[in-house]
Design a protein around this motif. Sequence first.
Motif, PDB file in Angstrom:
ATOM      1  N   UNK A  24     -37.776 -12.963 -37.278  1.00 41.75           N
ATOM      2  CA  UNK A  24     -36.493 -12.345 -37.620  1.00 41.75           C
ATOM      3  C   UNK A  24     -36.105 -11.246 -36.619  1.00 41.75           C
ATOM      4  N   UNK A  25     -36.657 -11.343 -35.409  1.00 46.56           N
ATOM      5  CA  UNK A  25     -36.459 -10.225 -34.471  1.00 46.56           C
ATOM      6  C   UNK A  25     -34.981  -9.993 -34.145  1.00 46.56           C
ATOM      7  N   UNK A  26     -34.206 -11.065 -34.044  1.00 45.04           N
ATOM      8  CA  UNK A  26     -32.783 -10.886 -33.727  1.00 45.04           C
ATOM      9  C   UNK A  26     -31.897 -11.099 -34.952  1.00 45.04           C
ATOM     10  N   UNK A  27     -32.518 -11.190 -36.093  1.00 42.06           N
ATOM     11  CA  UNK A  27     -31.785 -11.566 -37.303  1.00 42.06           C
ATOM     12  C   UNK A  27     -31.445 -10.308 -38.113  1.00 42.06           C
ATOM     13  N   UNK A  28     -30.647  -9.459 -37.501  1.00 39.90           N
ATOM     14  CA  UNK A  28     -30.343  -8.173 -38.147  1.00 39.90           C
ATOM     15  C   UNK A  28     -29.616  -8.388 -39.478  1.00 39.90           C
ATOM     16  N   UNK A  29     -28.751  -9.414 -39.515  1.00 41.18           N
ATOM     17  CA  UNK A  29     -27.990  -9.667 -40.737  1.00 41.18           C
ATOM     18  C   UNK A  29     -28.906 -10.012 -41.910  1.00 41.18           C
ATOM     19  N   UNK A  30     -29.885 -10.854 -41.647  1.00 41.31           N
ATOM     20  CA  UNK A  30     -30.831 -11.243 -42.711  1.00 41.31           C
ATOM     21  C   UNK A  30     -31.582 -10.014 -43.230  1.00 41.31           C
TER      22      UNK A  30
END
Lengths: 415, 101
Positions: free
Chosen positions: A391-397
């Motif tokens: 989830x490193x780039x999954x700020x929304x999640x």
Amino acid sequence: MARLYEYQGKELLRGEGIPVPDGGVAACPREAGDIARRIGRPVAVKVQIWAGGRGKAGGVRFAEDPAEAESVAGELLGTRVMGFEVRKLLVEEKLEIEREFYVGLVVDSSREVRAPVMIFSCHGGVEIEDVPEGKLAKVVVDILLGLRPFHALNLARKAGVPRHLLEAVADFNSRLYRVFRKWDCRTIEVNPLALTKGGGLVAADCRAAVDDSSVYRHPELGIRVARESSCEPTDFDEIAYSIEEGDLRGTGYVAQMSQDLDAIATVAYHGIGGGGAILGVDALNKAGLRVANYADTSGNPPASKVYRVVKLILSQPGIHGYCLGGFVMANQEQWHHAHGIVKALREELPRRPGFPVVLVLCGNKEREALDILREGLADLPNPVEIYGREHVYDTGFIAHRMRALVEDYLKVGRG
Amino acid sequence: MRRHAGMRFEERTIRVSIDEERCDGCKTHACVEACQRFDRGVLRLVDGRPRVLLSGEELKRLGTECLACEFACRHRGRGAITIEVPIAGLDAYRKRHGTDK
């Protein structure tokens, strides 16, 4: 850059023999009246804030006598000018101005220059950015040689200063350069440099900022937090700065954020790496959460520094969760982060039933770091979610997981 | 904060306390292993107990304040290690803002 107020800058000028208007600082209307009484002439009452353009914004007023000065001070103190709260006023003699000049010094750190540059213009009193380039004279100062009298004289001549004022202006500029060097300024600006009807040159205003890295050399300036800021440091800022002060092992930057944003709740936010950290703030805001603070622990700080940052941001009032936003495949050894975070959370969570935590930690030593987080927090009853590179780039999640946990926390009335 | 007799030493900004009575029953010596892995091997095993063989000055120069020995001892040892990481002004801040409870 650590900014100085106008009255502080003028003190530095006075120390180098530069004429400044007679005056004093007032924190209440009575003090303003007393200063005006001592001066015995009409006065200018000027709000002391870290912003230019105060005059146009109503932050510079005039008073004919002490009673009016007191009244004007009462109107200005406690208000907001250009978004800044007015806590102090400079009350000083009103000058009879014949003509206005501009003079400033700035460290030009561009690759081509890397030196102080002195700028002079015969068009003072307005924002220097509004003066056409052709009406500015500049000299790049050789830091080893300094600003020699002939440099100062040439600058004045190039700017078109009348012949009879050349020597006085050159002397003024030389003194200003000495102030700049003595106090390790990044910038210093006198605008306007006033030619009074009496024929004297007076620094009618002064904006100065000291190099952060040099503040320790000047304890007499009383700068408590050597950081760029638009307002006086709070008690929180002072503790945050103490974590960094004198400890250059990685970054542990913390700053409180404005709470104006509409949101369902507030979370303590802990980012890693400036860019990724900001992405996390944006995502949390979009998910309807405001952040109490911005924080960045990067550059491989020791676990002790990470611990201090977490403890500090969890000390803020009105927070409903903690989010570690490590939205970057960091090169730093993340196990030090894990040890610092576990220690802080093990101290904090037991006294906060239900307080939610979402952690994202990725990069070097990630597997070991995640193991430390999971093992270290496993026996705590709080809702804790731990994520790695998936989830490193999954700020929304991550922001939505934080929101979901915060909503649960609020539902049971614990927030 | 638990107070006990035992070994105490300081790194640059932290204080480490080891309750040696608890060490006596320890079979893992996880603190020493953690110190080798995460720090610079400040803790050494001597006669079955963790020991610091460096001077106070050397500790301040070499210690990396990794906090790993405390973690390792809590989870794999006997909870003998306590590390103080002081934060100037934080207690007063918490009192002022009502977050000290």
